[in-house]
Design an enzyme around this catalytic site. Structure first.
Site, PDB file in Angstrom:
ATOM      1  N   HIS A 102       0.848  -1.194   0.000  1.00  0.00           N
ATOM      2  CA  HIS A 102       0.000   0.000   0.000  1.00  0.00           C
ATOM      3  C   HIS A 102       0.880   1.239   0.000  1.00  0.00           C
ATOM      4  CE1 HIS A 102      -3.464   2.548   0.750  1.00  0.00           C
ATOM      5  NE2 HIS A 102      -2.685   3.219   1.575  1.00  0.00           N
ATOM      6  N   ASP A 120     -15.320   1.544   6.736  1.00  0.00           N
ATOM      7  CA  ASP A 120     -14.362   2.565   6.301  1.00  0.00           C
ATOM      8  C   ASP A 120     -14.938   3.461   5.218  1.00  0.00           C
ATOM      9  OD1 ASP A 120     -11.720   3.834   6.211  1.00  0.00           O
ATOM     10  OD2 ASP A 120     -11.741   3.063   4.169  1.00  0.00           O
ATOM     11  N   ARG A 162     -15.485  11.695   7.313  1.00  0.00           N
ATOM     12  CA  ARG A 162     -14.276  12.441   7.688  1.00  0.00           C
ATOM     13  C   ARG A 162     -13.971  13.526   6.660  1.00  0.00           C
ATOM     14  NH1 ARG A 162     -10.115   8.052   7.685  1.00  0.00           N
ATOM     15  NH2 ARG A 162      -8.657   9.753   8.008  1.00  0.00           N
ATOM     16  N   SER A 202      -7.979   3.330   8.964  1.00  0.00           N
ATOM     17  CA  SER A 202      -8.677   3.281   7.680  1.00  0.00           C
ATOM     18  C   SER A 202      -7.886   2.426   6.682  1.00  0.00           C
ATOM     19  CB  SER A 202      -8.852   4.717   7.165  1.00  0.00           C
ATOM     20  OG  SER A 202      -9.171   4.738   5.806  1.00  0.00           O
ATOM     21  N   LYS A 231      -8.573  -2.102   5.721  1.00  0.00           N
ATOM     22  CA  LYS A 231      -8.763  -2.638   4.365  1.00  0.00           C
ATOM     23  C   LYS A 231      -7.645  -3.613   4.008  1.00  0.00           C
ATOM     24  CE  LYS A 231      -9.135   1.670   3.129  1.00  0.00           C
ATOM     25  NZ  LYS A 231      -9.251   2.995   2.579  1.00  0.00           N
TER      26      LYS A 231
END
Ligand code: URA
Length: 425
Positions: free
Chosen positions: A85, A164, A171, A186, A190
């Site tokens: 990520h 999320d 948010r 968050s 995932k």
């Protein structure tokens, strides 16, 4: 988990008490199920923004977000899995060469990706510039592709941490995005739900990144590594430079073309270096630290996996990529060493040219973007073409040029950040 009241949870957090795992599990479940309304969750998010979360609260919050959906089990694949990520940057196309490269080294890569919003591009938007390529892959086809090809990059389904999606949207409109515990939970909810054995995080820092400052990036990296390890996922983070963009392209089709160059054994040195650094971490995390990914890049195995990965999702890896209707060249204003090519400015320019979107539902232009002929640290000569702006709509060029004002520094004595600043485990 009956007997809770949202007001008590909000007051407790507001006044600095530590929430219990039970309270956290209840409030996330009740919010996802519609029993706690947006206004109460907004107040709780703002209290978290100011008060932060203890490690126990953060672990419980992340677990509750994972539990709002399904945690995938990839053990039936019979081979190790690793995922990556990036917190997002300009010209960050690394996922495109990285997923097939790691798969070519024997580790399956389940890469659920997103679309771009604002000045950072989205992996799915880039891949959609390949004629025929589809981002949506059905669960059965996803597992089959992981087994047969070894890599899949596709859109996340609705069952992946659905809390999320709701929390992130809230948010976004309540000024509570920039909170390290909320960002970490968050992202990690995932990633943990994706089910990979190992995870490598590329936490960017610099003007084009979410975390402008390297200390914040390190704190975010440490927080995420802690969450991954606590959930049984071997997790390592690299903190990497985003004061300048990666490679020589920012946009959609242009980034695909650059990724293919890397897979063909060429491409810009920084893209190759970061792809290999992240590949080594993914392989090590998945227990294949003895395999050198540079071999798979050199001998064409990574390119073979790329071609099969694109074709498996309906794409034609041989089809010409879309070309822009309009091009505008910006020349180097002086002779000397290029010391600054500001990634935020370049990202905004590419976005204004049509490569990105301002709202989730906006379309993007496949051929829009910016390319540049020299990277930071290289010599340039006054008058040489330095940037090329590409778009289907010439009316977008003036606003893109405005974004680039002050973005280029030549021979100013500024020291660029090294590409990899830190490794955190
Ligand atoms: N990316 C995410 O997925 N979540 C955040 O909170 C920030 C960036």
């Amino acid at each position: 988990m009956a007997g809770h009241d949202a007001i008590d949870v909000i007051r407790a957090k507001r006044d600095g008490s530590e929430l219990t795992a039970d309270q956290i599990g209840w409030v996330i479940g009740a919010y996802t199920g519609g029993a706690v309304p947006d206004e109460q969750m907004s107040a709780l998010l703002m209290a978290i923004f100011f008060r932060g979360m203890s490690p126990d609260e953060l672990a419980a919050w992340t677990q509750a977000m994972i539990d709002s959906g399904e945690r995938k089990d990839l053990s039936a694949l019979g081979r190790p899995t690793a995922d990556k990520h990036s917190t997002g940057g300009v010209g960050d196309k690394i996922t495109l060469p990285l997923a097939p490269l790691v798969a070519a080294c024997g580790v399956a890569v389940p890469q659920l990706s997103g679309r771009g919003l604002g000045h950072t591009g989205g992996t799915l938007d880039k891949l959609e510039s390949i004629p025929g390529w589809q981002a949506d892959v059905h669960e059965d086809a996803y597992l089959r592709q992981l087994r047969e090809v070894g890599a899949v990059i596709c859109a996340a389904g609705h069952d992946l941490a659905p809390a999320d999606k709701l929390l992130y949207a809230l948010r976004d409109v309540t000024g509570t995005v920039e909170s390290i515990p909320l960002i970490a939970s968050s992202i990690m909810s995932k990633k943990i739900a994706e089910g990979a054995d190992a995870l490598v995080l590329d936490v960017k820092t610099g003007s084009g990144a979410f975390m402008k400052n390297a200390d914040d990036a390190r704190t975010l990296a440490r927080t995420m590594v802690g969450l991954g390890e606590a959930a049984g996922v071997r997790t390592v983070a690299l903190v990497t430079a985003m004061d300048r963009p990666l490679g020589r392209t920012a946009g959609n089709a242009v980034e695909v073309a650059e990724s293919v160059e890397v897979l063909a054994g060429g491409g810009p040195a920084d893209v190759v270096e970061l792809t290999l650094a992240l590949a080594r971490e993914m392989l090590a995390g998945a227990g294949r630290g003895d395999v050198d990914p540079a071999d798979a890049l050199r001998d064409g195995r990574a390119m073979d996996v790329w071609r099969r990965m694109i074709a498996a999702q309906g794409g034609d890896p041989d089809a010409p990529l879309p070309q822009p209707a309009e091009r505008h060249v910006v020349t180097a204003p002086a002779t000397g060493t290029l010391t600054r090519l500001d990634s935020y400015a370049l990202g905004v320019a590419a976005w204004r040219l049509g490569a990105g979107r301002a709202r989730k539902e906006d379309p993007v232009q496949a051929a829009a973007g910016v390319t540049w002929t020299a990277g930071v640290g290289e010599r340039v000569t006054a008058g040489q073409p330095l940037l090329e702006l590409q778009t289907d709509d010439a009316g977008r060029i003036p606003r893109a040029l405005e974004a680039l004002e002050g973005a280029i520094g030549i021979d100013t004595g500024e020291q660029p950040l090294p590409l990899v600043l830190d490794r955190i485990e």
